[in-house]
Scaffold this motif. Structure first.
Motif, PDB file in Angstrom:
ATOM      1  N   TYR A   1       0.008 -14.233  -5.245  1.00 45.91           N
ATOM      2  CA  TYR A   1      -0.266 -12.814  -5.483  1.00 45.91           C
ATOM      3  C   TYR A   1       0.172 -11.939  -4.307  1.00 45.91           C
ATOM      4  CZ  TYR A   1      -2.880 -14.557  -9.412  1.00 45.91           C
ATOM      5  OH  TYR A   1      -3.237 -15.173 -10.581  1.00 45.91           O
ATOM      6  N   GLY A   2       0.262 -12.521  -3.139  1.00 47.52           N
ATOM      7  CA  GLY A   2       0.753 -11.807  -1.964  1.00 47.52           C
ATOM      8  C   GLY A   2      -0.164 -10.689  -1.492  1.00 47.52           C
ATOM      9  N   TRP A   3       0.476  -9.573  -1.135  1.00 44.08           N
ATOM     10  CA  TRP A   3      -0.229  -8.388  -0.654  1.00 44.08           C
ATOM     11  C   TRP A   3      -0.781  -7.621  -1.828  1.00 44.08           C
ATOM     12  CZ3 TRP A   3      -1.089  -7.660   4.441  1.00 44.08           C
ATOM     13  CH2 TRP A   3      -0.300  -8.402   5.338  1.00 44.08           C
ATOM     14  N   ARG A   4      -2.074  -7.310  -1.782  1.00 47.32           N
ATOM     15  CA  ARG A   4      -2.747  -6.579  -2.861  1.00 47.32           C
ATOM     16  C   ARG A   4      -2.955  -5.133  -2.416  1.00 47.32           C
ATOM     17  NH1 ARG A   4      -1.993  -9.063  -7.219  1.00 47.32           N
ATOM     18  NH2 ARG A   4      -3.872  -8.161  -8.119  1.00 47.32           N
ATOM     19  N   LEU A   5      -2.635  -4.211  -3.297  1.00 44.78           N
ATOM     20  CA  LEU A   5      -2.750  -2.782  -2.997  1.00 44.78           C
ATOM     21  C   LEU A   5      -4.218  -2.361  -2.969  1.00 44.78           C
ATOM     22  CD1 LEU A   5      -1.220  -0.080  -2.598  1.00 44.78           C
ATOM     23  CD2 LEU A   5      -1.276   0.170  -5.093  1.00 44.78           C
ATOM     24  N   LEU A   6      -4.583  -1.613  -1.954  1.00 41.51           N
ATOM     25  CA  LEU A   6      -5.921  -1.050  -1.808  1.00 41.51           C
ATOM     26  C   LEU A   6      -5.828   0.464  -1.963  1.00 41.51           C
ATOM     27  CD1 LEU A   6      -6.936  -3.025   1.374  1.00 41.51           C
ATOM     28  CD2 LEU A   6      -7.702  -3.505  -0.945  1.00 41.51           C
ATOM     29  N   ASN A   7      -6.849   1.058  -2.552  1.00 40.06           N
ATOM     30  CA  ASN A   7      -6.924   2.509  -2.745  1.00 40.06           C
ATOM     31  C   ASN A   7      -6.101   2.884  -3.931  1.00 40.06           C
ATOM     32  OD1 ASN A   7      -8.798   3.879  -1.326  1.00 40.06           O
ATOM     33  ND2 ASN A   7      -7.359   4.991  -0.081  1.00 40.06           N
TER      34      ASN A   7
ATOM     35  N   TYR B   1      -3.751  -9.142   2.328  1.00 42.17           N
ATOM     36  CA  TYR B   1      -3.056 -10.339   1.889  1.00 42.17           C
ATOM     37  C   TYR B   1      -4.037 -11.325   1.251  1.00 42.17           C
ATOM     38  CZ  TYR B   1       0.100 -14.259   1.639  1.00 42.17           C
ATOM     39  OH  TYR B   1       0.871 -15.298   1.170  1.00 42.17           O
ATOM     40  N   PHE B   2      -3.638 -11.856   0.085  1.00 42.05           N
ATOM     41  CA  PHE B   2      -4.467 -12.836  -0.624  1.00 42.05           C
ATOM     42  C   PHE B   2      -3.876 -14.240  -0.490  1.00 42.05           C
ATOM     43  CE2 PHE B   2      -5.830 -14.552  -4.972  1.00 42.05           C
ATOM     44  CZ  PHE B   2      -6.948 -15.169  -4.442  1.00 42.05           C
TER      45      PHE B   2
ATOM     46  N   ARG C   1      -1.870 -14.055   6.737  1.00 44.18           N
ATOM     47  CA  ARG C   1      -2.995 -14.941   6.467  1.00 44.18           C
ATOM     48  C   ARG C   1      -3.996 -14.212   5.575  1.00 44.18           C
ATOM     49  NH1 ARG C   1      -2.930 -15.453  12.410  1.00 44.18           N
ATOM     50  NH2 ARG C   1      -4.633 -13.977  12.206  1.00 44.18           N
ATOM     51  N   LEU C   2      -4.806 -14.965   4.874  1.00 44.09           N
ATOM     52  CA  LEU C   2      -5.839 -14.404   4.012  1.00 44.09           C
ATOM     53  C   LEU C   2      -6.635 -13.341   4.757  1.00 44.09           C
ATOM     54  CD1 LEU C   2      -7.481 -14.583   1.325  1.00 44.09           C
ATOM     55  CD2 LEU C   2      -8.971 -16.192   2.533  1.00 44.09           C
ATOM     56  N   GLY C   3      -6.708 -12.148   4.161  1.00 43.20           N
ATOM     57  CA  GLY C   3      -7.489 -11.069   4.745  1.00 43.20           C
ATOM     58  C   GLY C   3      -6.742 -10.155   5.690  1.00 43.20           C
ATOM     59  N   ASP C   4      -5.508 -10.499   6.069  1.00 42.02           N
ATOM     60  CA  ASP C   4      -4.720  -9.570   6.892  1.00 42.02           C
ATOM     61  C   ASP C   4      -4.592  -8.255   6.131  1.00 42.02           C
ATOM     62  OD1 ASP C   4      -4.314 -11.361   8.947  1.00 42.02           O
ATOM     63  OD2 ASP C   4      -2.210 -11.761   8.475  1.00 42.02           O
ATOM     64  N   SER C   5      -4.680  -7.140   6.827  1.00 40.76           N
ATOM     65  CA  SER C   5      -4.554  -5.850   6.149  1.00 40.76           C
ATOM     66  C   SER C   5      -3.773  -4.870   6.999  1.00 40.76           C
ATOM     67  CB  SER C   5      -5.933  -5.270   5.818  1.00 40.76           C
ATOM     68  OG  SER C   5      -6.638  -4.966   7.009  1.00 40.76           O
ATOM     69  N   VAL C   6      -3.151  -3.910   6.334  1.00 40.99           N
ATOM     70  CA  VAL C   6      -2.457  -2.787   6.970  1.00 40.99           C
ATOM     71  C   VAL C   6      -2.664  -1.558   6.095  1.00 40.99           C
ATOM     72  CG1 VAL C   6      -0.691  -4.097   8.229  1.00 40.99           C
ATOM     73  CG2 VAL C   6      -0.270  -3.434   5.884  1.00 40.99           C
ATOM     74  N   TRP C   7      -2.704  -0.386   6.727  1.00 51.58           N
ATOM     75  CA  TRP C   7      -2.941   0.876   6.025  1.00 51.58           C
ATOM     76  C   TRP C   7      -1.887   1.901   6.424  1.00 51.58           C
ATOM     77  CZ3 TRP C   7      -6.786   1.832   2.479  1.00 51.58           C
ATOM     78  CH2 TRP C   7      -7.727   0.803   2.321  1.00 51.58           C
ATOM     79  N   PHE C   8      -1.588   2.813   5.504  1.00 56.70           N
ATOM     80  CA  PHE C   8      -0.559   3.832   5.730  1.00 56.70           C
ATOM     81  C   PHE C   8      -1.056   5.195   5.257  1.00 56.70           C
ATOM     82  CE2 PHE C   8       1.392  -0.275   4.978  1.00 56.70           C
ATOM     83  CZ  PHE C   8       2.196  -0.412   6.099  1.00 56.70           C
TER      84      PHE C   8
ATOM     85  N   SER D   1       7.096 -11.974   1.426  1.00 55.51           N
ATOM     86  CA  SER D   1       5.870 -12.195   0.645  1.00 55.51           C
ATOM     87  C   SER D   1       5.899 -11.335  -0.611  1.00 55.51           C
ATOM     88  CB  SER D   1       4.634 -11.824   1.471  1.00 55.51           C
ATOM     89  OG  SER D   1       4.515 -12.661   2.588  1.00 55.51           O
ATOM     90  N   ARG D   2       5.118 -11.709  -1.574  1.00 55.82           N
ATOM     91  CA  ARG D   2       4.984 -10.903  -2.787  1.00 55.82           C
ATOM     92  C   ARG D   2       4.103  -9.683  -2.513  1.00 55.82           C
ATOM     93  NH1 ARG D   2       6.180 -13.809  -7.669  1.00 55.82           N
ATOM     94  NH2 ARG D   2       6.902 -15.894  -7.162  1.00 55.82           N
ATOM     95  N   ILE D   3       4.313  -8.650  -3.319  1.00 51.79           N
ATOM     96  CA  ILE D   3       3.439  -7.488  -3.336  1.00 51.79           C
ATOM     97  C   ILE D   3       2.922  -7.380  -4.764  1.00 51.79           C
ATOM     98  CG2 ILE D   3       3.259  -4.986  -3.086  1.00 51.79           C
ATOM     99  CD1 ILE D   3       5.517  -5.101  -1.035  1.00 51.79           C
ATOM    100  N   MET D   4       1.607  -7.464  -4.935  1.00 42.50           N
ATOM    101  CA  MET D   4       0.985  -7.426  -6.267  1.00 42.50           C
ATOM    102  C   MET D   4       1.589  -8.474  -7.198  1.00 42.50           C
ATOM    103  SD  MET D   4      -1.373  -5.182  -5.918  1.00 42.50           S
ATOM    104  CE  MET D   4      -1.912  -4.848  -7.582  1.00 42.50           C
ATOM    105  N   GLY D   5       1.915  -9.646  -6.637  1.00 45.06           N
ATOM    106  CA  GLY D   5       2.458 -10.745  -7.423  1.00 45.06           C
ATOM    107  C   GLY D   5       3.931 -10.617  -7.753  1.00 45.06           C
ATOM    108  N   GLN D   6       4.570  -9.538  -7.314  1.00 41.50           N
ATOM    109  CA  GLN D   6       5.970  -9.276  -7.652  1.00 41.50           C
ATOM    110  C   GLN D   6       6.885  -9.476  -6.444  1.00 41.50           C
ATOM    111  OE1 GLN D   6       6.706  -8.520 -10.957  1.00 41.50           O
ATOM    112  NE2 GLN D   6       4.525  -8.957 -11.144  1.00 41.50           N
ATOM    113  N   LEU D   7       8.146  -9.737  -6.707  1.00 44.88           N
ATOM    114  CA  LEU D   7       9.140  -9.889  -5.648  1.00 44.88           C
ATOM    115  C   LEU D   7       9.896  -8.575  -5.445  1.00 44.88           C
ATOM    116  CD1 LEU D   7      10.469 -13.446  -6.554  1.00 44.88           C
ATOM    117  CD2 LEU D   7       8.887 -12.810  -4.723  1.00 44.88           C
ATOM    118  N   ASP D   8       9.160  -7.466  -5.430  1.00 44.63           N
ATOM    119  CA  ASP D   8       9.750  -6.138  -5.258  1.00 44.63           C
ATOM    120  C   ASP D   8       9.118  -5.439  -4.073  1.00 44.63           C
ATOM    121  OD1 ASP D   8      11.332  -6.257  -7.661  1.00 44.63           O
ATOM    122  OD2 ASP D   8       9.497  -5.867  -8.805  1.00 44.63           O
TER     123      ASP D   8
END
Length: 127
Positions: free
Chosen positions: A121-127, A116-117, A68-75, A94-101
């Motif tokens: 666009y899917g999951w957006r990279l942070l940091n 998640y957006f 859902r919008l705003g879900d986040s995970v960190w590693f 789901s997509r990662i940075m708009g890609q299917l990779d």
């Protein structure tokens, strides 16, 4: 949130204190971040920060299903070994940075997250 009632979509983990520091349009601050060690093959849970152990072998972590919008995970590379035993983040539909990779981290001592957006666009990279 409805009036003075805060409703969780999932029950908070056991022994986690929840502290509401503001109610209104601003984000709610939650005390006690959710940290967990993770290795091997696993699925991440929204809201968690993971210390990843790849000392003995690579790790393959799936992003949470049905985000859902705003879900986040960190590693975090807990064993300074992503350069020799990579962490692969599996997109889990789901997509990662708009890609299917999938996403591969091979940088020693790295710390990064995803938020998640939407389905485009899917999951957006942070940091």
């Amino acid at each position: 949130m409805n009036g003075t009632t805060l409703t969780f979509t999932e029950a908070p983990a056991a022994n986690v204190a929840i502290e509401v520091t503001h109610m209104g349009n601003a984000p709610i601050a939650v005390a006690n971040e959710l940290w967990a060690e993770i290795s091997g093959v696993a699925t991440a849970i929204p809201g968690y920060k993971y210390i990843v152990n790849t000392a003995a072998s690579a790790a393959f972590i799936s992003l949470p299903p049905n985000p859902r919008l705003g879900d986040s995970v960190w590693f975090l590379d807990g064993t300074s070994s992503f350069d020799t035993n990579n962490l692969t983040i599996l997109r889990n539909g789901s997509r990662i940075m708009g890609q299917l990779d999938n996403f591969i981290s091979d940088i020693e001592d790295s710390y990064f997250g995803f938020v998640y957006f939407n389905s485009n666009y899917g999951w957006r990279l942070l940091n």
